[in-house]
Scaffold this motif. Structure first.
Motif, PDB file in Angstrom:
ATOM      1  N   SER A  65      -6.258  -6.115  -7.489  1.00  0.00           N
ATOM      2  CA  SER A  65      -5.445  -6.820  -6.577  1.00  0.00           C
ATOM      3  C   SER A  65      -4.451  -8.095  -5.987  1.00  0.00           C
ATOM      4  CB  SER A  65      -4.173  -5.559  -6.020  1.00  0.00           C
ATOM      5  OG  SER A  65      -5.360  -5.024  -4.727  1.00  0.00           O
ATOM      6  N   GLU A 111       2.438  -7.044  -5.139  1.00  0.00           N
ATOM      7  CA  GLU A 111       1.303  -6.207  -5.846  1.00  0.00           C
ATOM      8  C   GLU A 111       1.149  -4.841  -5.415  1.00  0.00           C
ATOM      9  OE1 GLU A 111      -0.906  -6.958  -9.639  1.00  0.00           O
ATOM     10  OE2 GLU A 111      -2.198  -6.098  -8.499  1.00  0.00           O
ATOM     11  N   ARG A 112       0.742  -3.597  -6.006  1.00  0.00           N
ATOM     12  CA  ARG A 112       0.787  -2.679  -5.376  1.00  0.00           C
ATOM     13  C   ARG A 112      -0.685  -2.311  -5.623  1.00  0.00           C
ATOM     14  NH1 ARG A 112       1.733   1.561  -8.607  1.00  0.00           N
ATOM     15  NH2 ARG A 112       1.487   0.229 -10.330  1.00  0.00           N
ATOM     16  N   ALA A 113      -1.449  -1.860  -4.433  1.00  0.00           N
ATOM     17  CA  ALA A 113      -2.083  -0.831  -4.479  1.00  0.00           C
ATOM     18  C   ALA A 113      -2.099   0.156  -3.813  1.00  0.00           C
ATOM     19  CB  ALA A 113      -3.139  -1.598  -2.783  1.00  0.00           C
ATOM     20  N   ASP A 114      -1.625   1.124  -5.663  1.00  0.00           N
ATOM     21  CA  ASP A 114      -1.729   2.405  -5.016  1.00  0.00           C
ATOM     22  C   ASP A 114      -2.949   2.755  -5.528  1.00  0.00           C
ATOM     23  OD1 ASP A 114       0.307   4.544  -5.405  1.00  0.00           O
ATOM     24  OD2 ASP A 114       1.576   3.227  -6.908  1.00  0.00           O
ATOM     25  N   PHE A 115      -2.739   4.017  -4.258  1.00  0.00           N
ATOM     26  CA  PHE A 115      -3.613   5.019  -4.402  1.00  0.00           C
ATOM     27  C   PHE A 115      -3.668   5.852  -5.897  1.00  0.00           C
ATOM     28  CE2 PHE A 115      -5.743   4.897  -0.513  1.00  0.00           C
ATOM     29  CZ  PHE A 115      -5.761   3.185  -0.480  1.00  0.00           C
ATOM     30  N   PHE A 163       0.857  -1.030   0.104  1.00  0.00           N
ATOM     31  CA  PHE A 163      -0.642  -0.111  -0.246  1.00  0.00           C
ATOM     32  C   PHE A 163       0.936   1.332  -0.205  1.00  0.00           C
ATOM     33  CE2 PHE A 163      -3.088  -3.026   1.224  1.00  0.00           C
ATOM     34  CZ  PHE A 163      -4.155  -2.390   0.857  1.00  0.00           C
ATOM     35  N   TRP A 217     -14.176   8.487  -7.454  1.00  0.00           N
ATOM     36  CA  TRP A 217     -13.040   7.597  -7.051  1.00  0.00           C
ATOM     37  C   TRP A 217     -14.336   6.412  -5.830  1.00  0.00           C
ATOM     38  CZ3 TRP A 217      -8.273   9.035  -4.524  1.00  0.00           C
ATOM     39  CH2 TRP A 217      -6.675   8.245  -3.864  1.00  0.00           C
ATOM     40  N   PHE A 233     -14.507   3.548  -3.480  1.00  0.00           N
ATOM     41  CA  PHE A 233     -14.129   2.464  -3.244  1.00  0.00           C
ATOM     42  C   PHE A 233     -14.463   1.595  -3.092  1.00  0.00           C
ATOM     43  CE2 PHE A 233     -10.639   5.785  -2.392  1.00  0.00           C
ATOM     44  CZ  PHE A 233      -9.577   5.464  -2.233  1.00  0.00           C
ATOM     45  N   PHE A 261      -3.488  13.867   0.047  1.00  0.00           N
ATOM     46  CA  PHE A 261      -3.336  13.840  -1.334  1.00  0.00           C
ATOM     47  C   PHE A 261      -3.046  14.807  -1.957  1.00  0.00           C
ATOM     48  CE2 PHE A 261      -6.428  10.855  -0.124  1.00  0.00           C
ATOM     49  CZ  PHE A 261      -6.006   9.034  -0.728  1.00  0.00           C
ATOM     50  N   HIS A 313      -0.723  14.998  -4.855  1.00  0.00           N
ATOM     51  CA  HIS A 313      -1.374  14.222  -5.724  1.00  0.00           C
ATOM     52  C   HIS A 313      -2.993  15.266  -6.833  1.00  0.00           C
ATOM     53  CE1 HIS A 313       1.068  11.502  -2.876  1.00  0.00           C
ATOM     54  NE2 HIS A 313       0.708  10.618  -4.256  1.00  0.00           N
ATOM     55  N   ALA A 353     -11.025   2.082  -6.794  1.00  0.00           N
ATOM     56  CA  ALA A 353      -9.992   1.859  -6.468  1.00  0.00           C
ATOM     57  C   ALA A 353     -10.178   0.480  -5.755  1.00  0.00           C
ATOM     58  CB  ALA A 353      -9.879   3.131  -5.483  1.00  0.00           C
ATOM     59  N   ASP A 354     -10.181  -0.807  -6.417  1.00  0.00           N
ATOM     60  CA  ASP A 354     -10.439  -1.761  -5.678  1.00  0.00           C
ATOM     61  C   ASP A 354      -9.502  -2.419  -5.784  1.00  0.00           C
ATOM     62  OD1 ASP A 354     -12.323  -3.877  -4.963  1.00  0.00           O
ATOM     63  OD2 ASP A 354     -13.254  -3.877  -7.551  1.00  0.00           O
ATOM     64  N   PHE A 355      -8.968  -2.868  -4.332  1.00  0.00           N
ATOM     65  CA  PHE A 355      -9.017  -3.841  -3.727  1.00  0.00           C
ATOM     66  C   PHE A 355      -8.830  -5.008  -3.795  1.00  0.00           C
ATOM     67  CE2 PHE A 355      -8.477  -1.423   0.537  1.00  0.00           C
ATOM     68  CZ  PHE A 355      -8.447  -0.431   0.284  1.00  0.00           C
ATOM     69  N   VAL A 392      -4.686 -10.537  -8.120  1.00  0.00           N
ATOM     70  CA  VAL A 392      -3.947 -11.696  -8.885  1.00  0.00           C
ATOM     71  C   VAL A 392      -2.653 -12.168  -7.793  1.00  0.00           C
ATOM     72  CG1 VAL A 392      -1.311 -10.660  -9.218  1.00  0.00           C
ATOM     73  CG2 VAL A 392      -4.120  -9.611 -10.301  1.00  0.00           C
ATOM     74  N   LEU A 393      -3.075 -12.151  -6.478  1.00  0.00           N
ATOM     75  CA  LEU A 393      -1.631 -11.851  -5.573  1.00  0.00           C
ATOM     76  C   LEU A 393      -2.188 -13.646  -5.114  1.00  0.00           C
ATOM     77  CD1 LEU A 393      -0.935  -9.294  -3.240  1.00  0.00           C
ATOM     78  CD2 LEU A 393       0.449 -10.442  -4.460  1.00  0.00           C
TER      79      LEU A 393
END
Ligand SMILES: NC(=O)c1ccc[n+]([C@@H]2O[C@H](COP(=O)([O-])OP(=O)(O)OC[C@H]3O[C@@H](n4cnc5c(N)ncnc54)[C@H](O)[C@@H]3O)[C@@H](O)[C@H]2O)c1
Ligand SMILES: NC(=O)c1ccc[n+]([C@@H]2O[C@H](COP(=O)([O-])OP(=O)(O)OC[C@H]3O[C@@H](n4cnc5c(N)ncnc54)[C@H](O)[C@@H]3O)[C@@H](O)[C@H]2O)c1
Lengths: 246, 246
Positions: free
Chosen positions: B226, A219-223, A205, B203, B205, B133, B136, B221-223, B229-230
């Motif tokens: 990822s 795995e990046r859970a990159d915002f 994260f 955005w 979540f 943020f 960002h 921003a879906d956990f 994949v893991l």
DNA sequence: CTCCAATGGAGAATTTATTCTCGATATATG
DNA sequence: CATATATCGAGAATAAATTCTCCATTGGAG
């Protein structure tokens, strides 16, 4: 190693046998594909989510047309994605919902959640600890932090352990996954502790670019990636494109 | 509306002029490309992150070889991505770090953060509120919740407002972005309120598949993507592939 | 000053992902 | 029972993304 990618024209006879021996049960009539597109894997949870809704609504079958409409995807793409799971649909009817759910969960390994440790019980770490990922294939079984005042606290039912125990804990309990929620500066060193303990995968994260052995999956859970897409579109007044997963 | 996607062969003469009129300063010697690959946009924050580190280390130039090594990317890919910003590198030297940073921030619209509202001040929403943020490209200027006991509370310096004010607040202050951190069941209705207020981007979540007008940009921003994949890799013992952004 | 090695740039080639097309099949309807 | 239609499945076509190849440029070494 694996170079059978050109076309799927390498149809020797032994293949069928070997494959049916591997594939488990009912819903899989044909060989599971060796290599699957990552974008498809990332989309599967979306289908799963919807399918669970459909079950709640009492539906027993669902067409990919409907799934596609709900997700604003192309129907063909849905069909291709679902084909990965081995479930076959029936013309004019669609796919059996319950079977699809089971198949996707199987495919993703979400039937038997893997154990994970979380490091960094700050704002984000606390939120993650409070969330139940067991429906998403993960059980957080330990939480660690470096701050002395946090160690010993109980957060969402889990006692925070000192970072010094991390490697041993992972090693001893054979934890395959680490979740990184520390400040970016600490990320590399914590990741190395995780790897030293034997973790196979890291859910990162932080914004740090980790330098780890190539056999550790990160795995990046990159915002910031999704923010980049949003802010760029807003700043430049770009017309939204239909949502893709990539 | 915008259907100029086929090729970039719609080269009328006005193009050049229009483009150079838009591009601001120094680092842009050539026209910014009309259509940019989304994966590239998603990677840009990673470069930015590293570049800031390099500055902190006193570096003034950086080669894409080095960037690529740090991120385990292909050097050509880094070059292509950086080319989007219009910055040109010098052979044998690399790219000017400060200029690159400015150009990427510009490209992403991170120089002038957009305002955003956050809805759902639960575990995750609280963490998001606590995070800055503005580096960002986003400033959270208002927080909303439906729970009466939360309304009026001050979280990370912001007073939580009742959900009833949401649409009016967005409308009145011309907020272009909404951040969804409510339970999935509430997501659709809250999203509709955001859109009613005039939000251009959301955005998201939550795991809900939002049904919204196509001109509203939604980024998940879906956990679970990822995680998919893991867990799939762990469950099936797959060899990790070199990290990609897609 | 000349040559060498590192580098970026441009475009081609390749690989990967998405979308289109078509034929087959199961269900509903008359 | 025959027909119409919604649907799936497979493969082809297209589009997008990544990687490769080659060349020009630059700064430093000799
Ligand atoms: N909070 C958010 O919404 C958010 C958003 C995007 C990214 N992130 C990223 O997530 C990470 C955590 O963010 P946060 O807001 O929770 O930060 P935080 O400061 O609230 O929490 C960090 C925690 O990590 C602990 N820690 C620090 N060094 C450590 C070490 N070496 N070993 C173990 N624990 C250590 C700290 O004690 C603290 O509890 C950061 O990298 C941040 O960039 C957070
Ligand atoms: N917490 C996590 O780590 C995490 C992880 C993955 C996904 N998510 C997703 O993020 C979302 C929020 O998660 P959370 O853990 O913060 O949940 P939460 O229950 O802690 O917080 C939800 C908040 O939304 C508020 N709310 C409910 N209905 C509302 C409405 N109609 N309008 C406005 N506010 C409303 C609630 O009062 C509460 O404060 C969920 O969709 C969840 O699936 C959270």
């Amino acid at each position: 190693m694996n170079t059978n990618r050109k076309k799927n024209l390498d149809s020797n006879d032994a293949k069928e046998i070997a494959v049916t021996a591997v594939t488990q049960d009912a819903y899989s009539a044909k060989p599971a594909p060796r290599v699957v597109p990552t974008p498809s894997v990332r989309r599967l949870p979306l289908y799963l989510r919807l399918l669970r809704d459909y079950v709640a609504q009492g539906r027993e079958t669902i067409s990919c047309t409907r799934l596609a409409a709900d997700l604003r995807f192309d129907p063909t793409q849905v069909r291709k994605d679902l084909a990965l799971t081995g479930v076959v649909g029936r013309p004019k009817v669609g796919y059996p919902v319950a079977e699809l759910i089971a198949a996707i969960e199987d495919f993703l390994g979400w039937r038997n959640p893997v154990n994970a440790v979380l490091v960094g019980v700050g704002s984000l770490g606390t939120a993650l600890l409070g969330y139940n990922f067991s429906l998403h294939g993960v059980n957080i079984v330990g939480a660690f932090d470096a701050a002395p005042e946090k160690v010993g606290q109980v957060v969402h039912g889990r006692e925070i352990m000192p970072i010094g125990y991390l490697t041993h804990f992972i090693q001893h309990r054979h934890i395959p996954m680490g979740i990184l929620a520390v400040p970016a500066q600490a990320a590399q060193s914590v990741a190395e502790m995780m790897v030293a303990g034997g973790v196979r995968a890291i859910w990162n994260f932080t914004s740090a670019a980790l330098q780890l052995p190539l056999d550790v999956l990160v795995e990046r859970a990159d915002f910031s990636a999704s923010l980049a897409v949003l802010t760029r579109a807003l700043a430049h007044g770009l017309a939204p494109t239909p949502p893709k997963i990539p």
